[in-house]
Design an enzyme around this catalytic site. Structure first.
Site, short mmCIF file in Angstrom:
data_model
loop_
_atom_site.label_atom_id
_atom_site.label_comp_id
_atom_site.label_asym_id
_atom_site.label_seq_id
_atom_site.Cartn_x
_atom_site.Cartn_y
_atom_site.Cartn_z
N ASP A 1 -0.69 -6.53 0.01
CA ASP A 1 -0.95 -5.82 1.26
C ASP A 1 -2.45 -5.69 1.49
O ASP A 1 -3.20 -5.38 0.56
CB ASP A 1 -0.38 -4.40 1.14
N LYS B 1 -0.47 -9.58 3.45
CA LYS B 1 0.24 -9.00 4.59
C LYS B 1 -0.68 -8.05 5.33
O LYS B 1 -1.45 -7.32 4.69
CB LYS B 1 1.49 -8.24 4.12
N GLU C 1 -0.82 -5.33 8.97
CA GLU C 1 0.03 -4.58 9.90
C GLU C 1 -0.41 -4.74 11.35
O GLU C 1 -1.58 -4.97 11.63
CB GLU C 1 0.01 -3.08 9.53
N ASP D 1 0.84 -1.20 0.00
CA ASP D 1 0.00 0.00 0.00
C ASP D 1 0.88 1.26 0.00
O ASP D 1 0.37 2.38 -0.07
CB ASP D 1 -1.01 -0.01 1.15
N SER D 2 2.20 1.07 0.01
CA SER D 2 3.12 2.19 -0.23
C SER D 2 2.82 2.81 -1.59
O SER D 2 3.19 3.96 -1.85
CB SER D 2 4.58 1.71 -0.19
N GLU E 1 9.81 -3.11 10.56
CA GLU E 1 10.10 -1.83 9.91
C GLU E 1 10.59 -0.79 10.90
O GLU E 1 9.94 -0.54 11.93
CB GLU E 1 8.84 -1.32 9.18
O1 KIV Z 1 3.55 -1.04 1.67
C1 KIV Z 1 4.75 -1.35 1.69
O2 KIV Z 1 5.50 -1.15 0.74
C2 KIV Z 1 5.27 -1.96 2.91
C3 KIV Z 1 6.75 -2.12 3.01
C4 KIV Z 1 7.37 -0.85 3.40
C5 KIV Z 1 7.12 -3.24 3.94
O3 KIV Z 1 4.52 -2.30 3.79
#
Ligand code: KIV
Length: 292
Positions: free
Chosen positions: A96, A126, A128, A57-58, A195
């Site tokens: 994510d 993934k 968080e 989600d970056s 992180e």
């Molecule tokens: O969204 C993302 O790119 C991340 C990484 C920074 C681990 O969660």
């Protein structure tokens, strides 16, 4: 280019089998992970021998130009995962779960993880934080979907953490971070992202866990590393975090190419004959005659 990693016989031709990650930790082979958001980047990461791709989600920040990852939607991650999985064949593709897609209940988390796998083609998801995410991870794993945990700086809840800041810098917070990682492992997570945490804390978590740790701003003692595509390739206009190493300056390369293109268009230097299509002479004659 570095030596190619082995290809594997698995359910999808050549895909890195998930249990191989635990074997890599056991052998001390570092796991390489990078984010990707479209088919060409998935293909390039695969060709470079990357083990894991994160459709992160970056993307909200580095692709969409937002100031945070919070507004990213599940549909956006589903689309990007479809694109990435068209390009990447060997790497395991982790999608994510964006903010709001798993906080309400275990049922919501399972439903949305299923979409990422079924519609997006992700191999794993993934999420968080510790806390309620432990129960969500257990539920998703129970539904047959591999889950990666993520502790330390968790950008979806950066406001609660006081901003995009390093985490685990007091004895109490460090111990909580390791406890969260262990709880996620107990819930069935196959790996944990650490992180922006001090190396000593990352090392303690890595030693305490059986499953691999993937560090980003966590020093060199984690079982693997992840970086954001645009940060590491010099492709992002914002200020990259201190833990980023720049392996290229693609922003400069692209800006220079675009400036030369603009100059060529304005001066008539582009296009040249080799960029055009020929037409049989008699057809051209006939065409011209039809215009008279
Ligand atoms: O969204 C993302 O790119 C991340 C990484 C920074 C681990 O969660």
């Amino acid at each position: 280019m570095s030596e190619k990693p082995p290809r594997y016989a698995s359910w999808t031709a050549g895909k890195l089998p998930l249990p191989e990650l635990a074997e890599m930790k056991r052998r001390g082979d570092k796991i390489v992970m990078v984010t990707a958001y479209d088919a060409p980047s998935g293909r390039l990461a695969d060709a470079a021998g990357v083990d894991l791709i994160l459709v992160g989600d970056s993307s909200g920040m580095v692709v969409q130009g937002r100031e945070s990852t919070v507004p990213v939607t599940l549909d956006e991650i589903v689309f990007m995962t479809q694109w990435v999985t068209r390009g990447a064949k060997r790497p395991l593709v982790v999608a994510d779960m964006p903010f709001g897609s798993y906080e309400e209940s275990d049922e919501q988390a399972v439903r949305n993880a299923v979409r990422l796998v079924k519609e997006g083609g992700a191999d794993a998801v993934k999420l968080e934080r510790g806390g309620t995410s432990v129960s969500r991870a257990r539920a998703i794993v129970g539904a047959g979907i591999p889950v990666m945990g993520h502790v330390g700086l968790t950008p979806q809840t950066a406001t609660v953490l006081g901003g995009f800041k390093a985490q685990g810098r007091t004895a109490e917070r460090a111990a909580q971070l390791v406890a969260d990682a262990l709880a996620l492992q107990d819930a069935g997570c196959f790996a944990i992202v650490l992180e922006a945490v001090p190396p000593a804390v990352a090392r303690a978590a890595t030693d305490a866990l059986v499953v691999p740790t993937i560090g980003i701003g966590a020093g060199r003692d984690t079982d693997g590393q992840v970086l954001v595509w645009h940060d590491m390739l010099g492709f992002y206009e914002g200020r990259a975090p201190r833990f980023v190493k720049r392996y290229a300056d693609l922003g400069e390369v692209i800006a220079d190419a675009l400036a030369r293109y603009a100059q060529d268009v304005r001066t008539g230097a582009f296009p040249e004959k080799q960029h055009t299509y020929a037409m049989p002479e008699e057809e051209l004659e006939a065409f011209r005659a039809s215009l008279r």
